[in-house]
Enzyme design. Structure first.
Site, PDB file in Angstrom:
ATOM      1  N   THR A  99      51.088  61.665  34.924  1.00 34.83           N
ATOM      2  CA  THR A  99      51.157  62.770  35.879  1.00 34.83           C
ATOM      3  C   THR A  99      52.314  63.702  35.540  1.00 34.83           C
ATOM      4  OG1 THR A  99      50.255  61.346  37.618  1.00 34.83           O
ATOM      5  CG2 THR A  99      51.376  63.367  38.322  1.00 34.83           C
ATOM      6  N   HIS A 100      53.449  63.115  35.177  1.00 29.94           N
ATOM      7  CA  HIS A 100      54.643  63.886  34.810  1.00 29.94           C
ATOM      8  C   HIS A 100      54.361  64.773  33.597  1.00 29.94           C
ATOM      9  CE1 HIS A 100      58.799  64.845  33.924  1.00 29.94           C
ATOM     10  NE2 HIS A 100      58.743  64.195  32.774  1.00 29.94           N
ATOM     11  N   ILE A 101      53.705  64.229  32.589  1.00 29.23           N
ATOM     12  CA  ILE A 101      53.382  64.984  31.379  1.00 29.23           C
ATOM     13  C   ILE A 101      52.400  66.109  31.702  1.00 29.23           C
ATOM     14  CG2 ILE A 101      52.285  64.857  29.109  1.00 29.23           C
ATOM     15  CD1 ILE A 101      53.336  61.968  28.927  1.00 29.23           C
TER      16      ILE A 101
END
Length: 216
Positions: A178-180
């Site tokens: 999700t962060h990427i």
């Protein structure tokens, strides 16, 4: 310096400002690199169908040896990073408002959102998820580290720790994906962690409260 007027904002909007210094960027990429190694070696040890991944580490025995030591490196690096960024991840009233308007977030209607500090509510939630998962992985990893600690614990504790380790790893992998995705989705975010800088226009659009704080 006042930036409340639109003319102030437009003036020099492409000028670069520092978001992360060199030490923070290096530390971030150490965490990222060790995470990739741990995800691959962990998956290799998790299920026989993925055991072929052990070839990346020199075979099964070396994978089992290296995995926990790499894990310690990631934990120490993450603790350093977390300590530096913890003060920016405290929840505020505007974070509650941000989460209530998640539809506007997903549709890029940022004009309907409260001004965001250095991190938005989603980033703060991910920060705390990572903290909890890292602690869970460390504690459960110590219990199942057969060469040094596992013999101190009864088998049911080892089995429970194995489940906790797998759950924490799964949640962490989902969080990092999700962060990427978010970093790629918000144009200009990747540059912040590769070059350390963002444009004033980017800061004004995505983290206005933080930008104003910088220019007080």
């Amino acid at each position: 310096m006042s930036i409340d007027s639109s003319s102030d904002h437009k003036h020099g909007k492409d000028e670069l400002i520092e978001r992360y210094n060199a030490a923070e960027r290096i530390n971030h990429w150490i965490v990222a690199g060790t995470f990739i190694l741990l995800a691959l070696s962990g998956l290799a040890l998790f299920h026989p169908s993925m055991f072929w991944l052990t070839n990346l580490f020199g075979g099964g025995p070396w994978t089992r040896i290296l995995h926990p030591f790499v894990g310690l490196v990631m934990f120490v690096a993450f603790v350093w990073l977390a300590m530096r960024l913890a003060r920016y991840n405290k929840f505020e009233q505007r974070d509650t408002e941000w989460m209530k308007n998640i539809g506007d977030v997903l549709n890029n209607r940022e004009e309907n959102l409260p001004e965001v500090g250095r991190y938005n509510a989603g980033q703060k939630l991910l920060f705390y998820v990572m903290v909890l998962c890292m602690i869970g992985l460390l504690l459960s990893g110590i219990v199942i580290w057969r060469a040094y600690f596992a013999f101190y614990f009864p088998i049911w504790v080892i089995r429970l720790a194995s489940d906790v380790h797998a759950v924490c790893a799964f949640v962490l992998i989902c969080g990092i994906i999700t962060h990427i995705y978010a970093a790629i989705w918000i144009k200009g975010s990747v540059q912040a962690m590769t070059r350390g800088t963002v444009t004033r226009g980017w800061a004004w659009k995505h983290h206005r409260a933080w930008y104003k704080q910088l220019n007080k």
